[in-house]
Write a protein that holds these residues in place. Structure first.
Motif, PDB file in Angstrom:
ATOM      1  N   ALA A 471      41.269  46.387 109.408  1.00 18.43           N
ATOM      2  CA  ALA A 471      41.015  46.238 107.978  1.00 18.43           C
ATOM      3  C   ALA A 471      40.873  44.762 107.594  1.00 18.43           C
ATOM      4  CB  ALA A 471      42.129  46.898 107.177  1.00 18.43           C
ATOM      5  N   CYS A 472      41.708  43.907 108.177  1.00 12.41           N
ATOM      6  CA  CYS A 472      41.605  42.465 107.900  1.00 12.41           C
ATOM      7  C   CYS A 472      40.263  41.921 108.385  1.00 12.41           C
ATOM      8  CB  CYS A 472      42.758  41.724 108.558  1.00 12.41           C
ATOM      9  SG  CYS A 472      44.368  42.043 107.795  1.00 12.41           S
ATOM     10  N   LEU A 473      39.818  42.367 109.570  1.00 14.11           N
ATOM     11  CA  LEU A 473      38.511  41.933 110.067  1.00 14.11           C
ATOM     12  C   LEU A 473      37.397  42.352 109.110  1.00 14.11           C
ATOM     13  CD1 LEU A 473      38.761  42.750 113.873  1.00 14.11           C
ATOM     14  CD2 LEU A 473      38.637  40.488 112.846  1.00 14.11           C
ATOM     15  N   ALA A 474      37.473  43.573 108.605  1.00 14.72           N
ATOM     16  CA  ALA A 474      36.437  44.052 107.685  1.00 14.72           C
ATOM     17  C   ALA A 474      36.433  43.263 106.388  1.00 14.72           C
ATOM     18  CB  ALA A 474      36.644  45.540 107.404  1.00 14.72           C
ATOM     19  N   SER A 475      37.614  42.875 105.888  1.00 16.15           N
ATOM     20  CA  SER A 475      37.694  42.191 104.597  1.00 16.15           C
ATOM     21  C   SER A 475      37.179  40.756 104.646  1.00 16.15           C
ATOM     22  CB  SER A 475      39.145  42.196 104.096  1.00 16.15           C
ATOM     23  OG  SER A 475      39.963  41.404 104.944  1.00 16.15           O
ATOM     24  N   VAL A 478      32.473  41.957 106.607  1.00 18.88           N
ATOM     25  CA  VAL A 478      31.452  42.846 106.041  1.00 18.88           C
ATOM     26  C   VAL A 478      31.817  43.377 104.665  1.00 18.88           C
ATOM     27  CG1 VAL A 478      30.631  43.555 108.306  1.00 18.88           C
ATOM     28  CG2 VAL A 478      32.470  44.851 107.230  1.00 18.88           C
ATOM     29  N   ALA A 479      32.987  43.042 104.159  1.00 21.41           N
ATOM     30  CA  ALA A 479      33.406  43.562 102.860  1.00 21.41           C
ATOM     31  C   ALA A 479      34.396  42.588 102.238  1.00 21.41           C
ATOM     32  CB  ALA A 479      34.041  44.960 103.005  1.00 21.41           C
ATOM     33  N   SER A 480      34.729  42.863 100.962  1.00 18.57           N
ATOM     34  CA  SER A 480      35.745  42.064 100.285  1.00 18.57           C
ATOM     35  C   SER A 480      37.128  42.650 100.495  1.00 18.57           C
ATOM     36  CB  SER A 480      35.433  41.989  98.788  1.00 18.57           C
ATOM     37  OG  SER A 480      34.169  41.407  98.562  1.00 18.57           O
ATOM     38  N   TRP A 481      37.198  43.980 100.636  1.00 17.49           N
ATOM     39  CA  TRP A 481      38.480  44.615 100.889  1.00 17.49           C
ATOM     40  C   TRP A 481      38.259  45.930 101.620  1.00 17.49           C
ATOM     41  CZ3 TRP A 481      38.517  49.233  98.168  1.00 17.49           C
ATOM     42  CH2 TRP A 481      37.733  49.297  97.008  1.00 17.49           C
ATOM     43  N   VAL A 498      45.733  48.257 104.456  1.00 10.63           N
ATOM     44  CA  VAL A 498      45.083  47.697 103.279  1.00 10.63           C
ATOM     45  C   VAL A 498      44.890  46.213 103.530  1.00 10.63           C
ATOM     46  CG1 VAL A 498      45.256  47.198 100.813  1.00 10.63           C
ATOM     47  CG2 VAL A 498      46.102  49.367 101.699  1.00 10.63           C
ATOM     48  N   ALA A 499      43.665  45.707 103.265  1.00 14.20           N
ATOM     49  CA  ALA A 499      43.391  44.287 103.432  1.00 14.20           C
ATOM     50  C   ALA A 499      42.419  43.841 102.348  1.00 14.20           C
ATOM     51  CB  ALA A 499      42.812  43.992 104.814  1.00 14.20           C
ATOM     52  N   HIS A 500      42.644  42.645 101.813  1.00 10.31           N
ATOM     53  CA  HIS A 500      41.781  42.054 100.784  1.00 10.31           C
ATOM     54  C   HIS A 500      41.563  40.601 101.143  1.00 10.31           C
ATOM     55  CE1 HIS A 500      40.043  41.037  96.920  1.00 10.31           C
ATOM     56  NE2 HIS A 500      40.164  42.291  96.512  1.00 10.31           N
ATOM     57  N   GLU A 501      40.331  40.115 100.927  1.00 15.27           N
ATOM     58  CA  GLU A 501      40.065  38.713 101.247  1.00 15.27           C
ATOM     59  C   GLU A 501      40.898  37.779 100.380  1.00 15.27           C
ATOM     60  OE1 GLU A 501      35.968  38.010 100.636  1.00 15.27           O
ATOM     61  OE2 GLU A 501      35.943  38.649  98.536  1.00 15.27           O
ATOM     62  N   ASP A 502      41.320  38.248  99.216  1.00 12.60           N
ATOM     63  CA  ASP A 502      42.260  37.511  98.376  1.00 12.60           C
ATOM     64  C   ASP A 502      43.637  38.131  98.586  1.00 12.60           C
ATOM     65  OD1 ASP A 502      43.690  36.168  96.505  1.00 12.60           O
ATOM     66  OD2 ASP A 502      42.492  36.798  94.766  1.00 12.60           O
ATOM     67  N   ARG A 503      44.458  37.481  99.392  1.00 14.77           N
ATOM     68  CA  ARG A 503      45.747  38.077  99.765  1.00 14.77           C
ATOM     69  C   ARG A 503      46.621  38.381  98.557  1.00 14.77           C
ATOM     70  NH1 ARG A 503      45.991  39.462 105.202  1.00 14.77           N
ATOM     71  NH2 ARG A 503      44.257  38.377 106.175  1.00 14.77           N
ATOM     72  N   ALA A 504      46.429  37.647  97.468  1.00 15.08           N
ATOM     73  CA  ALA A 504      47.248  37.894  96.289  1.00 15.08           C
ATOM     74  C   ALA A 504      46.953  39.249  95.663  1.00 15.08           C
ATOM     75  CB  ALA A 504      47.015  36.775  95.257  1.00 15.08           C
ATOM     76  N   ARG A 505      45.789  39.819  95.941  1.00 13.10           N
ATOM     77  CA  ARG A 505      45.412  41.101  95.342  1.00 13.10           C
ATOM     78  C   ARG A 505      45.622  42.270  96.297  1.00 13.10           C
ATOM     79  NH1 ARG A 505      39.508  39.714  92.939  1.00 13.10           N
ATOM     80  NH2 ARG A 505      39.651  41.882  92.227  1.00 13.10           N
ATOM     81  N   GLU A 506      46.143  41.995  97.482  1.00 16.21           N
ATOM     82  CA  GLU A 506      46.282  43.046  98.491  1.00 16.21           C
ATOM     83  C   GLU A 506      47.320  44.080  98.075  1.00 16.21           C
ATOM     84  OE1 GLU A 506      47.629  42.694 102.973  1.00 16.21           O
ATOM     85  OE2 GLU A 506      45.617  41.817 102.634  1.00 16.21           O
ATOM     86  N   LEU A 507      48.478  43.638  97.547  1.00 14.06           N
ATOM     87  CA  LEU A 507      49.512  44.584  97.131  1.00 14.06           C
ATOM     88  C   LEU A 507      49.032  45.409  95.953  1.00 14.06           C
ATOM     89  CD1 LEU A 507      52.373  45.625  97.502  1.00 14.06           C
ATOM     90  CD2 LEU A 507      53.181  43.795  95.996  1.00 14.06           C
ATOM     91  N   ARG A 508      48.321  44.791  95.023  1.00 11.19           N
ATOM     92  CA  ARG A 508      47.772  45.551  93.895  1.00 11.19           C
ATOM     93  C   ARG A 508      46.792  46.611  94.374  1.00 11.19           C
ATOM     94  NH1 ARG A 508      45.412  40.707  90.561  1.00 11.19           N
ATOM     95  NH2 ARG A 508      44.416  42.422  89.421  1.00 11.19           N
ATOM     96  N   LEU A 509      45.963  46.271  95.380  1.00 12.32           N
ATOM     97  CA  LEU A 509      45.016  47.244  95.924  1.00 12.32           C
ATOM     98  C   LEU A 509      45.762  48.403  96.566  1.00 12.32           C
ATOM     99  CD1 LEU A 509      42.080  48.014  96.643  1.00 12.32           C
ATOM    100  CD2 LEU A 509      42.361  46.693  98.739  1.00 12.32           C
ATOM    101  N   ARG A 510      46.839  48.132  97.302  1.00 14.07           N
ATOM    102  CA  ARG A 510      47.613  49.198  97.956  1.00 14.07           C
ATOM    103  C   ARG A 510      48.156  50.182  96.938  1.00 14.07           C
ATOM    104  NH1 ARG A 510      50.158  49.977 102.800  1.00 14.07           N
ATOM    105  NH2 ARG A 510      49.449  47.941 103.540  1.00 14.07           N
ATOM    106  N   ARG A 511      48.573  49.665  95.775  1.00 13.46           N
ATOM    107  CA  ARG A 511      49.170  50.539  94.763  1.00 13.46           C
ATOM    108  C   ARG A 511      48.115  51.247  93.907  1.00 13.46           C
ATOM    109  NH1 ARG A 511      53.633  46.267  92.396  1.00 13.46           N
ATOM    110  NH2 ARG A 511      55.037  46.241  94.210  1.00 13.46           N
ATOM    111  N   THR A 583      37.637  53.021 103.305  1.00 15.32           N
ATOM    112  CA  THR A 583      36.958  52.561 102.097  1.00 15.32           C
ATOM    113  C   THR A 583      36.679  51.076 102.221  1.00 15.32           C
ATOM    114  OG1 THR A 583      38.157  54.229 100.814  1.00 15.32           O
ATOM    115  CG2 THR A 583      37.059  52.466  99.595  1.00 15.32           C
ATOM    116  N   LEU A 584      35.417  50.698 101.946  1.00 12.02           N
ATOM    117  CA  LEU A 584      35.002  49.290 102.000  1.00 12.02           C
ATOM    118  C   LEU A 584      34.440  48.911 100.643  1.00 12.02           C
ATOM    119  CD1 LEU A 584      33.160  49.296 105.446  1.00 12.02           C
ATOM    120  CD2 LEU A 584      35.429  48.373 104.982  1.00 12.02           C
ATOM    121  N   GLY A 585      34.928  47.804 100.079  1.00  8.42           N
ATOM    122  CA  GLY A 585      34.436  47.318  98.800  1.00  8.42           C
ATOM    123  C   GLY A 585      33.869  45.920  98.931  1.00  8.42           C
ATOM    124  N   ALA A 586      32.763  45.668  98.244  1.00 10.13           N
ATOM    125  CA  ALA A 586      32.132  44.348  98.262  1.00 10.13           C
ATOM    126  C   ALA A 586      31.986  43.862  96.834  1.00 10.13           C
ATOM    127  CB  ALA A 586      30.766  44.407  98.941  1.00 10.13           C
TER     128      ALA A 586
END
Length: 866
Positions: A471-475, A478-481, A498-511, A583-586
């Protein structure tokens, strides 16, 4: 006196004019000023009913462009003067417009009075002299007389010029006729010789035929070459039109009277550049451009005809190739295959196709204004590469293709493959550009998939840490998260990574990212999970979250205010098994996911599913190995269990025989030992039969011998055989007697089912009563065996019918773990079913339902299944 002097001056000038053009120039140059006019023009009758402007002064000719040719019946002063042969006097602009409304279209900025005087000689109007005055004025009689006198002088001079021109023309014609006659006589003897010499030197093939029979009298060397051999002397028209087969460009053959030379000879027709195809004797074809014309005598009679033939086969081939090349280039320019641009030596782009303009993000208006330059399209870091390409271009005329990034009109960059070639004839450079965005994106996707495969292949267990790594590789590639959800054995979903290119938003994405329950109904996520079809949201906004999973309320928002993403959701499936969702988001500034990215997402899902399936198979193989080891240990123990008492019985019998010293052994002692041996042999045979049955079931073959069997009687016989075992287990068996239950079944297999169920009840019944019931229910036979023993925990009920499976430890209860598995397979082969109901500490109930006839269609289908 002044007017007489003017008239004398005009007459003097007119007398010097010899041609109508010279007369017209004198009139506008002398007569107008002599009468005080500001402008002057001459219209002559050049054809019946039409006046044409031939000379003017004082007015720009462009202003009179619509009035250069006038009809005599036009409502204009000029036409009226010519039509009636009388002067037309107009004293003011108001009078002019009132009398001739059509004059409103004429530029009349300074004229205030006009006079149109017919140039008439002996009742014939030769033209009109038009005078324009700067001020309004009245015309006195002496003014009119003087103007008419001048116009008559002009008309006479014009008539004299016409007569002189006609006389001169006739004199010249006569002189020419005499010269021609003399030249004709002088050159008559040389004509034929000179003609032949000239024709022989002509680059075209020349053929001369004389009238009326069309006999060929001459053909030059080029004609011989085109003909493919010498031309026979005195070849007639019919002979040469039949000796060669000619065809029109559309394939129609030439008729004998259609040949250009024949048409020129018989009809006097002039043929210019007619293309025809001629068939050679060897079957090959060549194309000719034919020009033909008649040769006439002095009376206009056709005495001969000449044809010029030019072999244009190669030229037509080159023209066709050129047209094809131009068509191909035009198609390339008009298509979206690649961007093409022409530029000058200063780098200014002169011409470009739509594909190029779309690629660099500029409009055609900039191109037409000349403001689009290569210097603005190449970023600073790419100019060194571009300069190397230019050096190659100037030295070799062509630069090899190389990769480069170009700046688009919106400031973004696009990777391209480009190359150039000089077009020397036009002093321009042609450059092509190919968009490499898709290729670079595909390369990035391939690198990501290769790296993800390497990460997934590093361990046989697809742990959450491994999935998090993917997931970290994808974020970041090829994707933002990226979110990975897996299906749990209990039927729910759990968030594995769960992985996000902005680590500060990773926990919010998980929830916040929705994770619906598999037991819910509706919603795109569940539909994708069950159907296996991916989802693509190219315009994913905050309000889209509620649409994904009805009833799911995110704890907090992941998207910022106004942020737009593209999201694709791809199911994880393996052999029709639902494994989860990836799920991949850009989000901006990353490019949005499009339909072409679904292939990459599906490939990632395929590799994740393969890794998860491999991990499952690895765990199952480990479990199978453990089960095998346990089974071997149990089988060894269970096989030794009947062998040990059997060996002891035989050893005891041997000691008894040896101790008798040759005396007979009491029969009672022998029978007791034999019965013990038979019991142990029977146990050993049962174990071996169970193993053989499992082997047969594994090979997909369980032979059945159907016959009429009473299930109640079978149960009674088995109970009698197991009476000793029931006594040893301390379980009392209660059989509910009823009516006979007769059907078409396999008696031995049915005994095996009853034996396994009763033996299982004895083993786990804890010395308590066992209840057996046989009867009919819903048109089928029903057998139930209920014990009041230890029971089965809920988590073990689903696997007790598996091979080598137990709900309790084999150390305390023994057995191979095959009885219930064989029982279920036999019941299924007979077309029936077996169910278990149990509660820990309160016993278990096994219920077998069988159709009355095991040979029906359902049973046959079960038997035929591999």
């Amino acid at each position: 006196m002044e007017r007489l002097l003017r008239l004398q001056q005009v007459t003097s000038k007119l007398s010097q004019a010899l041609t109508p053009e010279q007369v017209a120039r004198v009139i506008v140059g002398q007569a107008g000023p002599a009468m005080g006019a500001a402008d002057c023009s001459i219209y002559l009758v050049e054809e019946p009913g039409v006046l044409r402007l031939v000379q003017l002064v004082g007015i720009p000719r462009l202003d009179l462009e619509p009035w250069t040719c006038l009809a005599l019946d036009a409502p204009l002063p000029i036409s009226e003067a010519a039509r009636v042969g009388e002067p037309v006097w107009v004293e003011s602009l108001e009078a002019l417009l009132a009398r001739y409304p059509l004059m409103e279209g004429l530029p009349l900025s300074h004229q205030r009075a006009w006079a149109s005087l017919p140039l008439e000689v002996e009742g014939r109007v030769l033209g009109v002299l038009t005078l324009g005055f700067e001020r309004e004025r009245g015309f006195a009689e002496e003014d009119k007389d003087f103007a008419c006198l001048v116009s008559r002088q002009c008309a006479q001079a014009l008539e004299r010029a016409h007569l002189y021109a006609r006389e001169r023309e006739l004199r010249e014609q006569a002189e020419r006729a005499r010269a021609e006659a003399e030249e004709q006589r002088r050159l008559l003897e040389q004509e034929h010789r000179r003609l032949r010499a000239v024709l022989q030197q002509m680059p075209q093939a020349v053929i001369l035929a004389e009238a009326p029979d069309g006999r060929l009298v001459m053909g030059n060397e080029q004609a011989v070459r085109v003909h493919g051999g010498s031309i026979p002397a005195n070849w007639s028209r019919d002979e040469y039109t039949s000796a060669r087969h000619g065809f029109h460009p559309d394939g129609r053959p030439y008729a004998p009277d259609e040949w250009p030379l024949v048409r020129a000879l018989t009809r006097g027709e002039v043929v210019r550049g007619e293309v025809m195809e001629v068939l050679r004797p060897d079957g090959s074809r060549y194309s000719l451009s034919v020009r033909a014309g008649p040769v006439r005598d002095a009376e206009g009679r056709v005495t001969a005809a000449v044809a010029l033939l030019e072999d244009i086969t190669e030229r037509l081939r080159l023209e066709k190739s050129l047209r094809q090349g131009e068509a191909v280039f035009r198609r390339i320019m008009e298509s979206d295959m690649m961007g093409l641009a022409f530029s000058d030596e200063d780098g200014r782009i002169l011409e470009a196709n739509d594909a190029f303009l779309s690629l660099v993000g500029h409009g055609r208006e900039e191109l037409e204004r000349g403001t689009l330059r290569w210097q603005a399209l190449v970023p600073p870091e790419g100019r060194e590469v571009g300069e190397r390409g230019l050096r190659e271009l100037w030295s070799r005329g062509v630069s090899p293709a190389f990769e480069l990034e170009l700046l688009r009109g919106d400031g973004s960059r696009v990777p391209v493959l480009t190359g150039s070639a000089q077009v020397e004839e036009q002093a321009r450079t042609l450059t092509f550009v190919l968009d490499l965005s898709d290729l670079k994106r595909a390369e990035g996707a391939v690198r990501f998939l290769a790296t993800a495969s390497r990460v997934l292949g590093q361990s046989l267990e697809a742990s959450d840490a491994t999935l998090q790594h993917v997931a970290c590789l994808a974020s970041v590639s090829v994707a933002s998260w990226c979110v990975i959800d897996l299906v749990t054995p209990e039927g729910g979903l759990r968030r594995a990574a769960v992985a996000h290119e902005d680590r500060a938003r990773e926990l919010r994405l998980r929830r916040a990212w929705p994770m619906p329950s598999l037991h819910d109904s509706g919603g795109p996520l569940l539909e994708a999970l069950h159907s296996g079809e991916p989802l693509l949201f190219q315009d994913f906004r905050a309000e889209t979250w509620r649409h994904l999973s009805p009833g799911f309320v995110p704890v907090e928002q992941v998207l910022e205010e106004g942020e737009v993403c593209s999201v694709m959701v791809v199911p994880l499936r393996s052999h029709e098994r639902v494994l989860g969702l990836v799920t991949l988001g850009a989000c901006m500034p990353r490019r949005r996911h499009g339909p072409e990215d679904l292939a990459m997402g599906q490939e990632l899902a395929h590799r994740l599913a393969s890794a998860l399936e491999s991990a499952r198979l690895f765990l199952e193989s480990q479990r199978a190995v453990r089960l095998r080891d346990e089974f071997l240990a149990v089988a060894s123990h269970e096989l030794k269990t009947p062998l040990t008492p059997l060996r002891l019985q035989l050893q005891g019998l041997r000691r008894v025989v040896e101790g008798q010293g040759g005396e007979p052994v009491p029969p009672e002692r022998i029978l007791r030992a034999v019965r013990g041996c038979e019991s142990q042999v029977r146990k050993l045979a049962g174990l071996v039969n169970d193993l053989l049955d499992v082997a047969k079931l594994a090979q997909g073959r369980l032979p059945l011998h159907l016959e009429t069997v009473d299930l109640r009687a079978v149960v009674g016989e088995v109970l009698e055989q197991l009476s000793a075992e029931a006594v040893r287990s301390g379980c009392r068996v209660e059989l509910v007697n009823g009516e006979p239950v007769v059907g078409q079944w396999d008696r031995l297999r049915l005994e095996q089912v009853v034996t396994n169920l009763l033996t299982n009840a004895f083993k786990y019944g804890a010395g308590r009563p066992i209840h057996v019931k046989v009867g009919w229910e819903h048109g089928g036979a029903r057998l139930s065996v209920r014990d009041e023993g230890i029971g089965i925990a809920p988590e073990h009920r689903g696997r007790i019918f598996g091979k080598f499976e137990r709900a309790v430890s084999e150390r305390h209860y023994g057995g191979l773990g095959l009885g219930l598995h064989i029982t279920q397979q036999i019941v299924s082969a007979l077309g029936g079913s077996i169910l278990v109901e149990s509660e820990v500490g309160r016993g278990s109930t096994f219920t077998v339902e069988l159709p009355a006839d095991a040979a029906d269609a359902g049973a046959r289908a079960m038997l035929a299944r591999p």
